[in-house]
Design a protein around this motif. Structure first.
Motif, PDB file in Angstrom:
ATOM      1  N   LEU A  57      28.981  30.455  47.940  1.00 18.58           N
ATOM      2  CA  LEU A  57      29.903  30.410  46.796  1.00 18.58           C
ATOM      3  C   LEU A  57      29.176  29.879  45.570  1.00 18.58           C
ATOM      4  CD1 LEU A  57      33.042  28.760  48.488  1.00 18.58           C
ATOM      5  CD2 LEU A  57      32.717  31.187  47.980  1.00 18.58           C
ATOM      6  N   PRO A  58      29.456  30.427  44.397  1.00 15.08           N
ATOM      7  CA  PRO A  58      28.858  29.877  43.166  1.00 15.08           C
ATOM      8  C   PRO A  58      29.506  28.549  42.807  1.00 15.08           C
ATOM      9  CG  PRO A  58      30.339  31.695  42.644  1.00 15.08           C
ATOM     10  CD  PRO A  58      30.260  31.631  44.142  1.00 15.08           C
ATOM     11  N   LEU A  59      28.710  27.600  42.326  1.00 19.58           N
ATOM     12  CA  LEU A  59      29.232  26.291  41.941  1.00 19.58           C
ATOM     13  C   LEU A  59      30.248  26.383  40.808  1.00 19.58           C
ATOM     14  CD1 LEU A  59      26.189  23.850  42.053  1.00 19.58           C
ATOM     15  CD2 LEU A  59      28.322  23.646  43.312  1.00 19.58           C
ATOM     16  N   ALA A  60      30.118  27.420  39.995  1.00 18.35           N
ATOM     17  CA  ALA A  60      31.031  27.574  38.858  1.00 18.35           C
ATOM     18  C   ALA A  60      32.368  28.202  39.266  1.00 18.35           C
ATOM     19  CB  ALA A  60      30.370  28.422  37.784  1.00 18.35           C
ATOM     20  N   LEU A  61      32.542  28.456  40.572  1.00 21.59           N
ATOM     21  CA  LEU A  61      33.769  29.111  41.047  1.00 21.59           C
ATOM     22  C   LEU A  61      34.987  28.248  40.754  1.00 21.59           C
ATOM     23  CD1 LEU A  61      34.544  31.711  42.698  1.00 21.59           C
ATOM     24  CD2 LEU A  61      34.718  30.194  44.678  1.00 21.59           C
ATOM     25  N   ALA A  62      35.986  28.840  40.111  1.00 23.39           N
ATOM     26  CA  ALA A  62      37.203  28.107  39.742  1.00 23.39           C
ATOM     27  C   ALA A  62      38.118  27.930  40.952  1.00 23.39           C
ATOM     28  CB  ALA A  62      37.941  28.850  38.640  1.00 23.39           C
ATOM     29  N   ARG A  63      38.989  26.932  40.845  1.00 23.57           N
ATOM     30  CA  ARG A  63      39.903  26.592  41.944  1.00 23.57           C
ATOM     31  C   ARG A  63      40.821  27.760  42.311  1.00 23.57           C
ATOM     32  NH1 ARG A  63      44.891  24.227  41.586  1.00 23.57           N
ATOM     33  NH2 ARG A  63      45.625  23.050  43.391  1.00 23.57           N
ATOM     34  N   ASP A  64      41.299  28.508  41.326  1.00 22.00           N
ATOM     35  CA  ASP A  64      42.200  29.626  41.642  1.00 22.00           C
ATOM     36  C   ASP A  64      41.488  30.735  42.412  1.00 22.00           C
ATOM     37  OD1 ASP A  64      40.685  30.281  39.449  1.00 22.00           O
ATOM     38  OD2 ASP A  64      42.289  31.275  38.349  1.00 22.00           O
ATOM     39  N   LYS A  65      40.158  30.849  42.200  1.00 22.95           N
ATOM     40  CA  LYS A  65      39.392  31.839  42.970  1.00 22.95           C
ATOM     41  C   LYS A  65      39.217  31.366  44.421  1.00 22.95           C
ATOM     42  CE  LYS A  65      38.361  34.723  39.560  1.00 22.95           C
ATOM     43  NZ  LYS A  65      39.082  34.086  38.459  1.00 22.95           N
ATOM     44  N   LEU A  66      39.063  30.030  44.601  1.00 25.21           N
ATOM     45  CA  LEU A  66      39.019  29.487  45.961  1.00 25.21           C
ATOM     46  C   LEU A  66      40.310  29.819  46.709  1.00 25.21           C
ATOM     47  CD1 LEU A  66      37.499  25.875  45.646  1.00 25.21           C
ATOM     48  CD2 LEU A  66      36.505  27.801  46.870  1.00 25.21           C
ATOM     49  N   GLN A  67      41.445  29.732  45.985  1.00 24.89           N
ATOM     50  CA  GLN A  67      42.748  30.068  46.572  1.00 24.89           C
ATOM     51  C   GLN A  67      42.739  31.493  47.125  1.00 24.89           C
ATOM     52  OE1 GLN A  67      45.257  27.910  46.767  1.00 24.89           O
ATOM     53  NE2 GLN A  67      45.371  26.628  44.944  1.00 24.89           N
ATOM     54  N   LEU A  68      42.250  32.423  46.309  1.00 23.26           N
ATOM     55  CA  LEU A  68      42.245  33.837  46.706  1.00 23.26           C
ATOM     56  C   LEU A  68      41.337  34.085  47.904  1.00 23.26           C
ATOM     57  CD1 LEU A  68      42.084  35.469  43.138  1.00 23.26           C
ATOM     58  CD2 LEU A  68      44.075  35.345  44.659  1.00 23.26           C
ATOM     59  N   ILE A  69      40.150  33.440  47.893  1.00 26.09           N
ATOM     60  CA  ILE A  69      39.188  33.623  48.997  1.00 26.09           C
ATOM     61  C   ILE A  69      39.782  33.101  50.298  1.00 26.09           C
ATOM     62  CG2 ILE A  69      36.954  32.866  49.903  1.00 26.09           C
ATOM     63  CD1 ILE A  69      35.981  32.821  46.931  1.00 26.09           C
ATOM     64  N   LEU A  70      40.376  31.879  50.252  1.00 28.65           N
ATOM     65  CA  LEU A  70      40.940  31.291  51.467  1.00 28.65           C
ATOM     66  C   LEU A  70      42.119  32.116  51.989  1.00 28.65           C
ATOM     67  CD1 LEU A  70      41.069  29.068  53.585  1.00 28.65           C
ATOM     68  CD2 LEU A  70      42.499  27.743  52.032  1.00 28.65           C
ATOM     69  N   ASN A  71      43.004  32.547  51.100  1.00 26.74           N
ATOM     70  CA  ASN A  71      44.142  33.366  51.534  1.00 26.74           C
ATOM     71  C   ASN A  71      43.675  34.667  52.177  1.00 26.74           C
ATOM     72  OD1 ASN A  71      47.114  32.485  50.792  1.00 26.74           O
ATOM     73  ND2 ASN A  71      45.782  31.643  49.199  1.00 26.74           N
ATOM     74  N   ALA A  72      42.575  35.223  51.655  1.00 28.76           N
ATOM     75  CA  ALA A  72      42.016  36.446  52.251  1.00 28.76           C
ATOM     76  C   ALA A  72      41.450  36.158  53.643  1.00 28.76           C
ATOM     77  CB  ALA A  72      40.933  37.017  51.338  1.00 28.76           C
ATOM     78  N   LEU A  73      40.727  35.037  53.782  1.00 29.74           N
ATOM     79  CA  LEU A  73      40.167  34.666  55.086  1.00 29.74           C
ATOM     80  C   LEU A  73      41.271  34.390  56.117  1.00 29.74           C
ATOM     81  CD1 LEU A  73      37.269  32.276  53.988  1.00 29.74           C
ATOM     82  CD2 LEU A  73      37.011  34.505  55.088  1.00 29.74           C
ATOM     83  N   LEU A  74      42.373  33.792  55.640  1.00 30.36           N
ATOM     84  CA  LEU A  74      43.491  33.479  56.541  1.00 30.36           C
ATOM     85  C   LEU A  74      44.389  34.691  56.790  1.00 30.36           C
ATOM     86  CD1 LEU A  74      44.530  30.003  55.069  1.00 30.36           C
ATOM     87  CD2 LEU A  74      43.490  30.399  57.304  1.00 30.36           C
TER      88      LEU A  74
END
Length: 509
Positions: A57-74
């Protein structure tokens, strides 16, 4: 145009938010200058379960993008909001803001995630009503599990019910012969129990204001605490069993329908100060004898004694308190103006479902926290171990009140040292101190979404604290004297306060 819009958004940020943003940008620059642009990260739940493989993951990744990635993984059908933590530091902007210099490209970094409440409670900002009527200090105020009823107990020997919609008196309940020291709503919302300084316990019907059954007598000194059996442990979804604690050192379990005492638990050497009935069927009692005792509520057997405090134990809280409080009321439904009513035959099953889900989010373990006159708190897993997880120090005077946030992630403790301290709800580690009151803090209450904390103080004010900034959100003056008791309705709509000036105040957005 885009640039001016961004400037406007920056101007609208509060001072703490600006500082937070500046710190994250500085961390970003620091990491970039050190050549660190990406990190290898592994998502992990609070219970320790990993989701998917480690990903870059890029360090500059915003929190809302983390939300999308996790929801996709789940593989979630609906997008669920989550909070993210790296080394116990919350990700509030970009990932870099929570990453320290010890992180390297080769090392897998763990990102803890926890579901947030999908609803958002807005901070109360104004007093909508001052409700006189009590002739002495208001000692307890509380909303019913669905937020539709409000009750208060006072030194004038009465219990009063108030209409939350018209903000007017509803019923005045007379029957006690001395100060009403403790009140407790049943988790089905059908009864309110009150205990007084004469050792008497009465049960009230909130819809009529009438006393239900006969008085429960047996305590030889005043009643200090009351708690009902959790709804999912009842056989028919109806609250009948009530536990009471007294200054006489006894804990009593009552059948309120029959008006009889089922068991007397006598092992404490001094006054019992606090009670909790756990979702696992255990009773926890705290005492001035410096111990906490664990009892099996089904047969009254004492399982173990928790020791460690050097002075009176004043207060107890369970990480399941919120879900045990609302019983069979759906947390999502409570946010509606008129919550859906669960049919009586489905209450027990609904309450069991909500409890199971809540416990899973808490890591599958019921935890207990205790606060004492010795200025310390202890975090326990009392169902399985007599040794504490953590001894929590920092307060400079006695601890008055302690509460787990509804999402179980944070413990808040209130003290006579005029401060509130925040602790990690899983391991008891210190998070922050909230300062602003100029008198001792008597009681605290969480909003249902865990984002706001309310406090009532000896300095006659209430304060609303924001958990993302750890600062005062709203200052609520208005009482003429000390504020003894506060509560935030489970539907998030209202706050109530009461105290030495004999007045209840209702606060709304």
């Amino acid at each position: 145009m885009e640039g001016s819009k961004r400037d406007l958004e920056d101007d609208e940020l509060s001072v703490p938010e600006k500082h937070s943003k500046m710190e994250e940008e500085a961390t970003d620059d620091k990491n970039c200058s050190e050549g660190l642009v990406n990190v290898l990260a592994q998502f992990q739940s609070e219970s320790g379960e990993t989701v998917g493989p480690p990903i870059e993951l890029p360090l500059a990744l915003a929190r809302d993008k983390l939300q999308l990635i996790l929801n996709a993984l789940l593989e979630q059908e609906e997008i669920t909001p989550y909070s993210f933590f790296v080394n116990e530091k919350e990700v509030t902007g970009s990932l870099s803001g929570a990453v320290d210099s010890s992180v390297s490209e080769e090392k897998v970094m763990t990102i803890l995630y926890q579901p947030q409440a999908v609803f958002r409670v807005r901070a109360v900002t104004r007093c909508t009503s001052s409700l006189p009527g009590h002739a002495e200090a208001v000692l307890s105020v509380s909303f019913s599990p669905d937020g539709q009823h409000l009750a208060s107990g006072s030194g004038d020997t009465t219990v009063r019910f108030w209409d939350v919609y018209t903000e007017t008196p509803h019923f005045t309940c007379k029957g006690h012969r001395h100060w009403v020291l403790a009140t407790a709503w049943s988790p089905d919302g059908m009864h309110l129990a009150s205990g007084c300084k004469a050792g008497q316990i009465l049960i009230w019907d909130p819809t009529t204001g009438k006393q239900m059954g006969r008085a429960l007598t047996g305590h030889k000194q005043w009643v200090t605490s009351l708690c009902w059996e959790p709804l999912h442990l009842t056989c028919d979804g109806e609250s009948k069993r009530l536990a009471s604690a007294g200054k006489d050192g006894d804990v009593r379990i009552w059948n309120t329908k029959l008006g009889s005492c089922e068991k007397v638990l006598s092992n404490h050497l001094q006054s019992v100060t606090a009670l909790r009935w756990s979702g696992e069927g255990l009773l926890y009692s705290a005492s001035q004898d410096r111990t906490i005792k664990v009892w099996r509520a089904s047969d009254g057997v004492m399982c173990r004694t928790l020791q460690g405090h050097g002075h009176w134990v004043n207060t107890l809280a369970l990480n399941t308190d919120y879900v045990l409080r609302i019983g069979a009321f759906d947390p999502q439904s409570l946010m509606k103006s008129r919550p859906e009513i669960t049919p009586p035959e489905e209450r027990q099953a609904c309450a069991a479902k909500y409890y199971k889900e809540h416990l899973a989010a808490a890591g599958g373990v019921e935890r207990l926290v205790s606060g004492s006159d010795d200025f310390t708190l202890f975090l326990w897993e009392p169902a399985k171990d007599r040794k504490p997880i953590e001894r929590m120090t920092g307060h400079q005077q006695l601890v008055n009140d302690v509460k787990f946030s509804p999402d179980t992630r944070i413990i808040a403790s209130a003290s006579f040292d005029k401060s509130i301290r925040l602790w990690n709800g899983f391991n008891g580690k210190y998070i922050a101190v909230l300062r602003g009151h100029v008198g001792g803090v008597y009681q605290i209450a969480w909003s249902a979404d865990s984002r706001l904390l309310l406090s009532g103080s000896k300095d006659s004010t209430l304060k609303v604290w924001n958990m993302s900034t750890k600062k005062i959100d709203i200052d609520l003056p208005g009482h003429a004297d000390e504020v003894f008791s506060v509560d935030w309705s489970p539907d998030g709509q209202r706050v109530v306060s009461g105290g030495k000036d004999k007045v209840l105040k209702l606060w709304r957005r």
